[in-house]
Design an enzyme around this catalytic site. Sequence first.
Site, PDB file in Angstrom:
ATOM      1  N   ARG A 114       0.720  -1.096  -0.049  1.00  0.00           N
ATOM      2  CA  ARG A 114       0.058  -0.031  -0.027  1.00  0.00           C
ATOM      3  C   ARG A 114       0.992   1.444  -0.061  1.00  0.00           C
ATOM      4  O   ARG A 114       2.018   1.226   0.505  1.00  0.00           O
ATOM      5  CB  ARG A 114      -0.873   0.111   1.058  1.00  0.00           C
ATOM      6  CG  ARG A 114      -1.993  -0.896   1.134  1.00  0.00           C
ATOM      7  CD  ARG A 114      -3.068  -0.393   0.307  1.00  0.00           C
ATOM      8  NE  ARG A 114      -4.435  -1.386   0.327  1.00  0.00           N
ATOM      9  CZ  ARG A 114      -4.316  -2.416  -0.466  1.00  0.00           C
ATOM     10  NH1 ARG A 114      -3.609  -2.583  -1.741  1.00  0.00           N
ATOM     11  NH2 ARG A 114      -5.475  -3.206  -0.659  1.00  0.00           N
ATOM     12  N   HIS A 117      -0.882   0.747  -9.689  1.00  0.00           N
ATOM     13  CA  HIS A 117      -1.507  -0.460  -8.905  1.00  0.00           C
ATOM     14  C   HIS A 117      -2.040  -1.631  -9.749  1.00  0.00           C
ATOM     15  O   HIS A 117      -3.489  -1.950 -10.001  1.00  0.00           O
ATOM     16  CB  HIS A 117      -2.658   0.131  -8.125  1.00  0.00           C
ATOM     17  CG  HIS A 117      -3.150  -0.470  -6.907  1.00  0.00           C
ATOM     18  ND1 HIS A 117      -3.540   0.147  -5.833  1.00  0.00           N
ATOM     19  CD2 HIS A 117      -3.197  -1.937  -6.720  1.00  0.00           C
ATOM     20  CE1 HIS A 117      -3.791  -0.735  -4.718  1.00  0.00           C
ATOM     21  NE2 HIS A 117      -3.584  -1.893  -5.419  1.00  0.00           N
TER      22      HIS A 117
HETATM   23  P1  NAP Z   1      -1.744 -11.742   4.966  1.00  0.00           P
HETATM   24  O1  NAP Z   1      -1.948 -13.199   4.542  1.00  0.00           O
HETATM   25  O2  NAP Z   1      -2.406 -11.296   6.042  1.00  0.00           O
HETATM   26  O3  NAP Z   1      -0.026 -11.613   5.346  1.00  0.00           O
HETATM   27  C1  NAP Z   1       0.406 -10.469   6.164  1.00  0.00           C
HETATM   28  C2  NAP Z   1       1.807 -10.501   6.430  1.00  0.00           C
HETATM   29  O4  NAP Z   1       2.374  -9.508   7.169  1.00  0.00           O
HETATM   30  C3  NAP Z   1       1.831 -11.877   7.477  1.00  0.00           C
HETATM   31  O5  NAP Z   1       3.086 -12.489   7.288  1.00  0.00           O
HETATM   32  C4  NAP Z   1       2.012 -10.828   8.915  1.00  0.00           C
HETATM   33  O6  NAP Z   1       2.597 -11.860  10.053  1.00  0.00           O
HETATM   34  C5  NAP Z   1       2.788  -9.928   8.414  1.00  0.00           C
HETATM   35  N1  NAP Z   1       2.672  -8.595   9.418  1.00  0.00           N
HETATM   36  C6  NAP Z   1       1.491  -7.848   9.444  1.00  0.00           C
HETATM   37  N2  NAP Z   1       1.656  -6.981  10.319  1.00  0.00           N
HETATM   38  C7  NAP Z   1       2.799  -6.953  10.807  1.00  0.00           C
HETATM   39  C8  NAP Z   1       3.791  -6.394  11.716  1.00  0.00           C
HETATM   40  N3  NAP Z   1       3.388  -5.220  12.264  1.00  0.00           N
HETATM   41  N4  NAP Z   1       5.080  -6.887  11.643  1.00  0.00           N
HETATM   42  C9  NAP Z   1       5.555  -7.878  11.025  1.00  0.00           C
HETATM   43  N5  NAP Z   1       4.680  -8.630  10.204  1.00  0.00           N
HETATM   44  C10 NAP Z   1       3.608  -8.198  10.014  1.00  0.00           C
HETATM   45  O7  NAP Z   1      -1.833 -10.766   3.665  1.00  0.00           O
HETATM   46  P2  NAP Z   1      -1.611 -10.950   2.095  1.00  0.00           P
HETATM   47  O8  NAP Z   1      -2.971 -11.541   1.641  1.00  0.00           O
HETATM   48  O9  NAP Z   1      -0.115 -11.590   1.989  1.00  0.00           O
HETATM   49  O10 NAP Z   1      -1.623  -9.439   1.561  1.00  0.00           O
HETATM   50  C11 NAP Z   1      -0.706  -8.628   2.040  1.00  0.00           C
HETATM   51  C12 NAP Z   1      -0.925  -6.994   1.319  1.00  0.00           C
HETATM   52  O11 NAP Z   1      -0.558  -7.112  -0.166  1.00  0.00           O
HETATM   53  C13 NAP Z   1      -2.475  -6.766   1.353  1.00  0.00           C
HETATM   54  O12 NAP Z   1      -2.816  -6.229   2.833  1.00  0.00           O
HETATM   55  C14 NAP Z   1      -2.565  -5.780   0.451  1.00  0.00           C
HETATM   56  O13 NAP Z   1      -2.469  -4.426   1.028  1.00  0.00           O
HETATM   57  C15 NAP Z   1      -1.437  -6.020  -0.531  1.00  0.00           C
HETATM   58  N6  NAP Z   1      -1.922  -6.273  -1.877  1.00  0.00           N
HETATM   59  C16 NAP Z   1      -1.592  -5.458  -2.953  1.00  0.00           C
HETATM   60  C17 NAP Z   1      -1.962  -5.786  -4.300  1.00  0.00           C
HETATM   61  C18 NAP Z   1      -1.698  -5.083  -5.509  1.00  0.00           C
HETATM   62  O14 NAP Z   1      -2.247  -4.896  -6.578  1.00  0.00           O
HETATM   63  N7  NAP Z   1      -0.784  -4.195  -5.391  1.00  0.00           N
HETATM   64  C19 NAP Z   1      -2.621  -7.061  -4.494  1.00  0.00           C
HETATM   65  C20 NAP Z   1      -3.137  -7.790  -3.327  1.00  0.00           C
HETATM   66  C21 NAP Z   1      -2.689  -7.362  -2.135  1.00  0.00           C
HETATM   67  P3  NAP Z   1       1.972 -12.928  10.541  1.00  0.00           P
HETATM   68  O15 NAP Z   1       2.252 -13.767   9.589  1.00  0.00           O
HETATM   69  O16 NAP Z   1       3.005 -13.237  11.853  1.00  0.00           O
HETATM   70  O17 NAP Z   1       0.442 -12.705  10.865  1.00  0.00           O
END
Ligand code: NAP
Length: 290
Positions: free
Chosen positions: A205, A253
């Site tokens: 983001r 994006h």
């Molecule tokens: P997810 O499965 O919820 O994974 C989030 C990861 O971040 C987990 O490993 C979590 O740790 C870690 N995390 C969260 N808060 C943290 C902190 N304070 N300190 C350290 N680690 C932390 O999410 P996802 O599905 O992979 O998606 C991630 C993000 O990608 C989305 O939220 C979105 O913003 C972005 N995204 C962007 C696009 C684009 O087109 N650019 C498309 C899709 C998604 P734990 O495993 O220990 O809980």
Amino acid sequence: MAPYLIVKVHGRDEYDPAAVDYALGFRPDPGFLKTLPNLKAVFSLGAGVDGFLNDPEYPKHVPLVRFVDHTLSREMAQYCVMHALIHHRQQRMFDAFQRESKWRQSIPPRRTEDTRIGILGLGEIGTLVAERLREHDFQMAGWSRTRKSIDGVQSFAGTEELKTFLARSDILICVLPLTPDTRHILNKTTFAQLPGAAFVINVARGGHLVESDLIAAIDSGHLSGATLDVFEAEPLPETSPLWKHPKITVTPHVAAISDPRVMAKVAVDGIARHRSGKPLENVVDFERGY
Ligand code: NAP
């Protein structure tokens, strides 16, 4: 099961707020969801749920389901592999040589096994990004809140291990959710902890990045460049210096775009689960913020 009555809100359809059981959306207007008194669940049409959690009036008794789809993770991984390799293989430099009709072979080839990549966030998407980059023999590590065990990916966990993780990341890729803890995590302090000539890829983001700190770190020569898919203001204003910076690649994006057919299936399956009394999957933890 009775067929669903589907209404489009935001003034396009007449509807009775009390008749709405489930809502699908991405960035609803703040305060809107609380106007639906009988809402039973909300389905996010994107993997990131910051667009809902930014709403101070989100009705927290209503479960929020985030969008999890392997195809989306795969596209995110493709984007990250592509931009890591473009940087690693110095493709931008060869593009510039081509524009000047210059035949320059004299660049010593770099080896992926000598290059360390760090992934901020090892969730659904970050794990696949790490696994796909590992196939190219990069030295992989990831940082998350809790410790992970992924073959060939060194795990760093918690704020106390962030500094060590950054110090070993020649390429830093951000795939964190945007939460109060991760907002502006890509800032001048973080950049100073990266090794010299490190490269940054942000596909999470725009709110993760302090754009002026990135430009300053690149212009000082400490960072070698960046690829950015997400921005604090989207669309990125024409006046943004990011557009024209010679060491920054900007994409609008598009790292991965949710497929409407999959989104519809995920929501229909989720609603069916909920109506048959089964627990919903991929429910957001409001305390953690993701
Ligand atoms: P997810 O499965 O919820 O994974 C989030 C990861 O971040 C987990 O490993 C979590 O740790 C870690 N995390 C969260 N808060 C943290 C902190 N304070 N300190 C350290 N680690 C932390 O999410 P996802 O599905 O992979 O998606 C991630 C993000 O990608 C989305 O939220 C979105 O913003 C972005 N995204 C962007 C696009 C684009 O087109 N650019 C498309 C899709 C998604 P734990 O495993 O220990 O809980």
